[in-house]
Scaffold this active site. Structure first.
Site, PDB file in Angstrom:
ATOM      1  N   SER B  15      22.938  46.852  62.215  1.00  0.00           N
ATOM      2  CA  SER B  15      22.675  46.432  60.926  1.00  0.00           C
ATOM      3  C   SER B  15      21.254  45.171  61.033  1.00  0.00           C
ATOM      4  O   SER B  15      20.620  45.376  60.707  1.00  0.00           O
ATOM      5  CB  SER B  15      22.740  47.236  59.539  1.00  0.00           C
ATOM      6  OG  SER B  15      23.166  48.366  60.356  1.00  0.00           O
ATOM      7  N   HIS B  41      18.404  45.595  53.760  1.00  0.00           N
ATOM      8  CA  HIS B  41      19.101  46.644  54.792  1.00  0.00           C
ATOM      9  C   HIS B  41      19.963  47.601  53.420  1.00  0.00           C
ATOM     10  O   HIS B  41      20.047  48.931  54.085  1.00  0.00           O
ATOM     11  CB  HIS B  41      20.692  45.794  54.388  1.00  0.00           C
ATOM     12  CG  HIS B  41      21.725  46.937  54.823  1.00  0.00           C
ATOM     13  ND1 HIS B  41      23.075  46.884  54.000  1.00  0.00           N
ATOM     14  CD2 HIS B  41      22.750  47.308  56.235  1.00  0.00           C
ATOM     15  CE1 HIS B  41      24.342  47.930  54.930  1.00  0.00           C
ATOM     16  NE2 HIS B  41      23.321  48.193  55.671  1.00  0.00           N
TER      17      HIS B  41
END
Lengths: 208, 208
Positions: B15, B41
């Site tokens: 990520s 995120h």
């Protein structure tokens, strides 16, 4: 003193009016439109409606389940924390098992994330529950596996995990799942606990 | 069994790598870049960095305050709920006063929202605190009024209220406030409790 609107009811009224003016809700059933407005309100983005997808019966199914006392199963504490308890029609339980002390060991044993492992503790509550996934794609994937295993069939799944790895894929998997689960998703990377809680709150009560 | 990544550490790693590949963080001090990555995120949107603004000392000031035991004052339970307690360097208190039973009456008496009225109960904690506003524009406006009244000076203000009425204006008011408070904001309508909590979590520990 700074000049700003201090009347909470007026802020809500103007917010919802702005959202309705800037979004095209005409293709949505009224129940879904109401959910969409609250989800847009939670994230400040009117173009969220472009990524919204749903099964026709999702709002009716979730409302009926809540009226009948179904629990709301959440993948994250933030989702549970965002559900407005006084909107719930039957003093429904709002459950997040992520903080359960058994979860780290379950995650280790199952070789998965804690968010996914926490769903093991949903097994006896899953059938006919309203599920709200606002954080972890792995939780949504695991939910579909539990349904495939016959662990239960939720009344509705509000699937809005967020992020870069697995989020879009998990929501696609839900929307196209052969079980035909009633669902509402935000396709793509966007999502989050505030959107998930907003969807639950909109379904829980028709009051704006 | 569905095919997806189950390793939490690997999901985090991929990520953050995706976010770093898709965003231009070159204009940011390293501390702010780290905060930006976590905020992106939390919301799944790489273009969030375009709306990010900050005072040069905000991350250093907030980190030092937390190390010295400062409380984290949050406008919403969802923000408080999103702060990862084990990342905090001094077992810091995470406080949200919105649910205090005195708040409805305070709001009535002051003619404002409950979110803003809840800040009355911050008065003896405000000085040198880290403030995280992730929901209500009126809370951020009220914070600036408290500072103007001399009620205290927070070490840093993470100002990311969300929405259509007052959100953009309140963040502009913080960024341009004559007090020169250390701050980090997301300009415009976007914001929310997940972003606010992500900012606190990034500041609390440099560990990714």
């Amino acid at each position: 003193m700074i000049d700003y609107i201090r009347d909470g009811a007026e802020i809500y009224r103007r917010s919802f009016a702005t959202i309705r003016a800037e979004t095209d809700l005409s293709g949505m059933p009224p129940g879904v439109a109401q959910v969409a407005v609250r989800m847009v309100h939670a994230c400040g983005m009117v173009d969220l409606v472009n990524d919204l997808a749903w099964s026709p019966g999702v709002v009716t199914a979730a409302r009926e389940a809540l009226r009948n006392g179904a629990p709301v199963l959440c993948d994250a504490m933030m989702v549970a924390s965002g559900v407005t308890r006084r909107r719930l029609p039957a003093d429904n339980e709002v459950l997040c098992t992520l903080g359960d002390p058994r979860v780290p060991e379950l995650a280790e044993r199952l070789g998965t994330t804690r968010s996914a492992a926490a769903l093991e503790l949903w097994r006896d509550r899953l059938d006919n529950a309203v599920v709200a996934i606002g954080n972890a794609p792995t939780a949504l994937f695991r939910l579909l596996e539990l349904v495939e295993e016959g662990a239960g069939r939720p009344a509705a799944v509000l699937g809005v995990p967020v992020g870069f790895i697995g989020a879009a894929e998990s929501k696609l998997a839900l929307a196209e799942h052969p079980s035909g689960l009633d669902h509402l998703v935000v396709h793509g990377r966007r999502g989050g606990s505030a959107m998930a809680a907003a969807a639950v709150n909109a379904i829980a009560s028709e009051e704006e």
